[in-house]
Design a protein around this motif. Sequence first.
Motif, PDB file in Angstrom:
ATOM      1  N   LEU A  22       0.824  -1.204   0.000  1.00  0.00           N
ATOM      2  CA  LEU A  22       0.000   0.000   0.000  1.00  0.00           C
ATOM      3  C   LEU A  22       0.863   1.262   0.000  1.00  0.00           C
ATOM      4  O   LEU A  22       0.569   2.222  -0.714  1.00  0.00           O
ATOM      5  N   LEU A  23       1.946   1.265   0.776  1.00  0.00           N
ATOM      6  CA  LEU A  23       2.834   2.431   0.809  1.00  0.00           C
ATOM      7  C   LEU A  23       3.479   2.676  -0.552  1.00  0.00           C
ATOM      8  O   LEU A  23       3.696   3.818  -0.944  1.00  0.00           O
ATOM      9  N   TYR A  24       3.804   1.616  -1.275  1.00  0.00           N
ATOM     10  CA  TYR A  24       4.389   1.749  -2.614  1.00  0.00           C
ATOM     11  C   TYR A  24       3.416   2.474  -3.535  1.00  0.00           C
ATOM     12  O   TYR A  24       3.787   3.407  -4.245  1.00  0.00           O
ATOM     13  N   LYS A  25       2.163   2.061  -3.475  1.00  0.00           N
ATOM     14  CA  LYS A  25       1.145   2.675  -4.325  1.00  0.00           C
ATOM     15  C   LYS A  25       0.935   4.133  -3.941  1.00  0.00           C
ATOM     16  O   LYS A  25       0.847   5.002  -4.804  1.00  0.00           O
ATOM     17  N   GLN A  26       0.883   4.422  -2.647  1.00  0.00           N
ATOM     18  CA  GLN A  26       0.697   5.794  -2.190  1.00  0.00           C
ATOM     19  C   GLN A  26       1.884   6.666  -2.565  1.00  0.00           C
ATOM     20  O   GLN A  26       1.716   7.823  -2.973  1.00  0.00           O
ATOM     21  N   PHE A  27       3.087   6.148  -2.438  1.00  0.00           N
ATOM     22  CA  PHE A  27       4.278   6.914  -2.790  1.00  0.00           C
ATOM     23  C   PHE A  27       4.330   7.194  -4.278  1.00  0.00           C
ATOM     24  O   PHE A  27       4.701   8.289  -4.709  1.00  0.00           O
ATOM     25  N   LYS A  28       3.941   6.235  -5.067  1.00  0.00           N
ATOM     26  CA  LYS A  28       3.982   6.400  -6.515  1.00  0.00           C
ATOM     27  C   LYS A  28       2.965   7.440  -6.980  1.00  0.00           C
ATOM     28  O   LYS A  28       3.230   8.196  -7.908  1.00  0.00           O
ATOM     29  N   GLU A  29       1.825   7.514  -6.311  1.00  0.00           N
ATOM     30  CA  GLU A  29       0.794   8.468  -6.697  1.00  0.00           C
ATOM     31  C   GLU A  29       1.099   9.881  -6.208  1.00  0.00           C
ATOM     32  O   GLU A  29       0.880  10.844  -6.915  1.00  0.00           O
ATOM     33  N   ARG A  30       1.585  10.007  -4.964  1.00  0.00           N
ATOM     34  CA  ARG A  30       1.841  11.323  -4.368  1.00  0.00           C
ATOM     35  C   ARG A  30       3.206  11.322  -3.700  1.00  0.00           C
ATOM     36  O   ARG A  30       3.339  10.919  -2.558  1.00  0.00           O
ATOM     37  N   LYS A  31       4.198  11.815  -4.368  1.00  0.00           N
ATOM     38  CA  LYS A  31       5.549  11.807  -3.814  1.00  0.00           C
ATOM     39  C   LYS A  31       5.750  12.874  -2.744  1.00  0.00           C
ATOM     40  O   LYS A  31       6.702  12.819  -1.995  1.00  0.00           O
ATOM     41  N   SER A  32       4.876  13.840  -2.642  1.00  0.00           N
ATOM     42  CA  SER A  32       5.038  14.891  -1.640  1.00  0.00           C
ATOM     43  C   SER A  32       4.439  14.500  -0.288  1.00  0.00           C
ATOM     44  O   SER A  32       4.537  15.254   0.662  1.00  0.00           O
ATOM     45  N   ARG A  33       3.838  13.355  -0.191  1.00  0.00           N
ATOM     46  CA  ARG A  33       3.218  12.914   1.047  1.00  0.00           C
ATOM     47  C   ARG A  33       4.273  12.467   2.062  1.00  0.00           C
ATOM     48  O   ARG A  33       5.339  12.003   1.701  1.00  0.00           O
ATOM     49  N   ILE A  34       3.956  12.578   3.341  1.00  0.00           N
ATOM     50  CA  ILE A  34       4.882  12.213   4.413  1.00  0.00           C
ATOM     51  C   ILE A  34       4.692  10.739   4.753  1.00  0.00           C
ATOM     52  O   ILE A  34       3.572  10.273   4.922  1.00  0.00           O
ATOM     53  N   PHE A  35       5.802  10.004   4.887  1.00  0.00           N
ATOM     54  CA  PHE A  35       5.757   8.578   5.180  1.00  0.00           C
ATOM     55  C   PHE A  35       6.602   8.259   6.397  1.00  0.00           C
ATOM     56  O   PHE A  35       7.550   8.973   6.706  1.00  0.00           O
ATOM     57  N   CYS A  36       6.255   7.170   7.087  1.00  0.00           N
ATOM     58  CA  CYS A  36       7.070   6.704   8.209  1.00  0.00           C
ATOM     59  C   CYS A  36       7.244   5.189   8.102  1.00  0.00           C
ATOM     60  O   CYS A  36       6.423   4.496   7.505  1.00  0.00           O
ATOM     61  N   CYS A  37       8.333   4.699   8.708  1.00  0.00           N
ATOM     62  CA  CYS A  37       8.645   3.274   8.651  1.00  0.00           C
ATOM     63  C   CYS A  37       7.689   2.485   9.552  1.00  0.00           C
ATOM     64  O   CYS A  37       6.905   3.065  10.311  1.00  0.00           O
ATOM     65  N   ASP A  38       7.765   1.179   9.477  1.00  0.00           N
ATOM     66  CA  ASP A  38       6.857   0.322  10.247  1.00  0.00           C
ATOM     67  C   ASP A  38       7.046   0.486  11.752  1.00  0.00           C
ATOM     68  O   ASP A  38       6.064   0.514  12.501  1.00  0.00           O
ATOM     69  N   ASP A  39       8.287   0.613  12.202  1.00  0.00           N
ATOM     70  CA  ASP A  39       8.555   0.769  13.636  1.00  0.00           C
ATOM     71  C   ASP A  39       7.949   2.067  14.171  1.00  0.00           C
ATOM     72  O   ASP A  39       7.276   2.075  15.204  1.00  0.00           O
ATOM     73  N   CYS A  40       8.197   3.151  13.475  1.00  0.00           N
ATOM     74  CA  CYS A  40       7.660   4.445  13.915  1.00  0.00           C
ATOM     75  C   CYS A  40       6.143   4.472  13.794  1.00  0.00           C
ATOM     76  O   CYS A  40       5.461   5.047  14.640  1.00  0.00           O
ATOM     77  N   SER A  41       5.617   3.871  12.762  1.00  0.00           N
ATOM     78  CA  SER A  41       4.167   3.805  12.595  1.00  0.00           C
ATOM     79  C   SER A  41       3.521   3.080  13.771  1.00  0.00           C
ATOM     80  O   SER A  41       2.490   3.519  14.291  1.00  0.00           O
ATOM     81  N   HIS A  42       4.138   1.986  14.200  1.00  0.00           N
ATOM     82  CA  HIS A  42       3.611   1.227  15.330  1.00  0.00           C
ATOM     83  C   HIS A  42       3.688   2.050  16.619  1.00  0.00           C
ATOM     84  O   HIS A  42       2.736   2.073  17.408  1.00  0.00           O
ATOM     85  N   LYS A  43       4.802   2.747  16.837  1.00  0.00           N
ATOM     86  CA  LYS A  43       4.957   3.575  18.035  1.00  0.00           C
ATOM     87  C   LYS A  43       3.928   4.703  18.069  1.00  0.00           C
ATOM     88  O   LYS A  43       3.334   4.985  19.108  1.00  0.00           O
TER      89      LYS A  43
END
Length: 57
Positions: A22-43
Amino acid sequence: MIYYEILCYSCKKTFKVYEGSLLYKQFKERKSRIFCCDDCSHKIRMDAIKNFFRYLK
């Protein structure tokens, strides 16, 4: 396998997002969006749940 290397906005480390996720698809569609890794997302999610139950009392 195709992947992107993305910078986590929370811990500032790079992590890989593989094709088909899902993150791959979101990144490909909107590169200006903010993303976080799995560890930080869980925290972040656990902190939000803890704070939610703190205000119910």
